[in-house]
Design a protein around this motif. Structure first.
Motif, PDB file in Angstrom:
ATOM      1  N   ARG A   1       8.302   1.171  14.990  1.00 14.71           N
ATOM      2  CA  ARG A   1       8.505   2.373  14.135  1.00 14.71           C
ATOM      3  C   ARG A   1       7.760   3.666  14.761  1.00 14.71           C
ATOM      4  NH1 ARG A   1       8.111  -1.582   8.796  1.00 14.71           N
ATOM      5  NH2 ARG A   1      10.291  -1.352   8.394  1.00 14.71           N
TER       6      ARG A   1
ATOM      7  N   GLY B   1       9.367   7.282  15.344  1.00 12.41           N
ATOM      8  CA  GLY B   1       8.427   8.440  14.874  1.00 12.41           C
ATOM      9  C   GLY B   1       7.603   9.165  15.765  1.00 12.41           C
TER      10      GLY B   1
ATOM     11  N   ASP C   1      16.406   7.569  11.736  1.00 13.93           N
ATOM     12  CA  ASP C   1      15.739   7.445  10.103  1.00 13.93           C
ATOM     13  C   ASP C   1      15.956   6.369   9.575  1.00 13.93           C
ATOM     14  OD1 ASP C   1      14.955  10.191  11.188  1.00 13.93           O
ATOM     15  OD2 ASP C   1      16.594  11.184  10.051  1.00 13.93           O
TER      16      ASP C   1
ATOM     17  N   ARG D   1      13.893   3.464  10.975  1.00 15.10           N
ATOM     18  CA  ARG D   1      12.534   3.514  10.979  1.00 15.10           C
ATOM     19  C   ARG D   1      11.932   3.490   9.721  1.00 15.10           C
ATOM     20  NH1 ARG D   1      11.915   8.788  12.551  1.00 15.10           N
ATOM     21  NH2 ARG D   1      12.248   9.644  10.460  1.00 15.10           N
ATOM     22  N   ASP D   2      12.496   3.942   8.443  1.00 13.27           N
ATOM     23  CA  ASP D   2      12.257   4.235   7.310  1.00 13.27           C
ATOM     24  C   ASP D   2      12.587   3.198   6.109  1.00 13.27           C
ATOM     25  OD1 ASP D   2      10.592   6.215   8.286  1.00 13.27           O
ATOM     26  OD2 ASP D   2      12.087   7.616   7.866  1.00 13.27           O
ATOM     27  N   GLU D   3      13.816   2.816   6.541  1.00 11.61           N
ATOM     28  CA  GLU D   3      14.502   2.046   5.346  1.00 11.61           C
ATOM     29  C   GLU D   3      15.195   0.650   5.621  1.00 11.61           C
ATOM     30  OE1 GLU D   3      17.346   4.083   3.122  1.00 11.61           O
ATOM     31  OE2 GLU D   3      16.823   6.027   4.430  1.00 11.61           O
TER      32      GLU D   3
END
Length: 348
Positions: free
Chosen positions: A28, A32, A59, A62-64
């Motif tokens: 991650r 990022g 995205d 990395r985030d979900e």
């Protein structure tokens, strides 16, 4: 096969396919970092994929992304065979006289790509074994060393005769396994067979327009193997997307499966080891064998020339699909399941 190395497979030890928190943090952090936008632009150009689509996938990754329960519930084991460490899925069918089937995934996959098919294949009467390839979760190794390890693993699991499916890189390793352990491999089901004309001018002159087109695609593949294999998670994703044939990446299942597999590979694997194995396997085909071989070719996979393949191998079935790429476990799992079911019916 080296008799000393092939003397024994260690007792398989159950394990869980969990991603260590430190590996998640590193991945991650990489996805990022401030320079990731430029990486996305560069990878988009290098592999011919949409920059916006790639950025959106990054995205989400990395985030979900949350690893699906299907991954965590796979019956996974560690063992040592022929001097190699192997991590693999092993799932036995409840049906009597089940057919042992070794599944070898592709370059953009992991043992999750094909191991996730295990429940359905068990229902179809297969005992499933699906190892992580060298550099994808198992230690780095040559094609021959890995084939020897797989052969010893199958015997260690009690299988004297077994069938093998391989997609993409897995197809190259399946052909290597037939050369190494042909006495125990009942049949192959592969995505391509690398067999092409030699230097005889008459052979070259006899090529059809379609065969010349396939050779042109082969030249592009060899350039990719030499110079353009991915080195970072962003490039790995762009490369994987480039080989999906009009697949709908808005599909939650496809997006989840692809990113889960890449997460596993990035967490446990080695990009240099993956590239070295893919390059060597693609540029130096396995020796011919007489093992019965079924071919399921898709347009975005490695090209094959049937008449040359039939000179080197015992081709028992040849299917050419109108669409699809080298990762049917992601792109068309139902179609792959049907193909493997049909393949098994020929062997029973």
């Amino acid at each position: 096969m080296n008799a000393h190395l092939a003397s024994r497979c260690s007792e398989p030890e159950p394990t869980r396919l969990r991603i260590p928190e430190a590996a998640w943090t590193r991945l991650r952090s990489h996805l990022g970092q401030p320079g990731v936008t430029q990486q996305v632009w560069d990878a988009s150009f290098a592999y011919g994929v949409s920059c916006d689509e790639l950025a959106e996938l990054i995205d989400y990754w990395r985030d979900e992304l949350e690893l699906p329960a299907r991954l965590l519930e796979l019956p996974c084991f560690d063992a040592h065979a022929a001097g190699q460490h192997l991590r693999f899925v092993s799932a036995r069918s409840a049906r009597p006289a089940a057919l042992p089937l070794l599944l070898l995934h592709g370059y953009s996959g992991s043992l999750f790509e094909l191991g996730a098919l295990a429940p359905a294949l068990n229902d179809a009467g297969y005992d499933v074994v699906s190892p992580a390839l060298p550099g994808f979760g198992s230690a780095e190794a040559s094609a021959t060393a890995f084939a020897e390890a797989c052969a010893e693993l199958m015997r260690g699991l009690g299988y004297e005769r077994y069938a093998v499916h391989g997609s993409d890189l897995g197809a190259s390793l399946a052909l290597e396994l037939a050369a190494v352990d042909g006495a125990h491999v009942a049949a192959l089901h592969v995505s391509h067979v690398p067999a092409y004309p030699g230097r005889d001018p008459m052979e070259v002159a006899s090529l059809t327009a379609e065969e010349k087109s396939r050779l042109a695609r082969l030249s592009e593949l060899h350039e990719l193997l030499h110079f353009h294999l991915p080195e970072s998670p962003v490039e790995e994703l762009a490369f994987a997307v480039s080989r999906l044939d009009d697949a709908d990446l808005a599909s939650p299942r496809l997006r989840e499966d692809l990113l889960t597999s890449l997460t596993f590979t990035c967490a446990f694997g080695s990009s240099s080891g993956r590239a070295a194995l893919y390059r060597a396997s693609g540029l130096t085909p396995a020796s011919p064998s007489s093992v019965p071989t079924a071919v399921e070719e898709r347009p975005l996979g490695a090209p094959s020339l049937r008449r040359f393949a039939e000179r080197q191998r015992r081709i028992v079935e040849w299917r050419e699909h109108d669409s699809g790429g080298p990762a049917p476990g992601f792109e068309d799992p139902e179609g792959l399941l049907q193909a493997l079911t049909r393949f098994g019916e020929r062997l029973r």
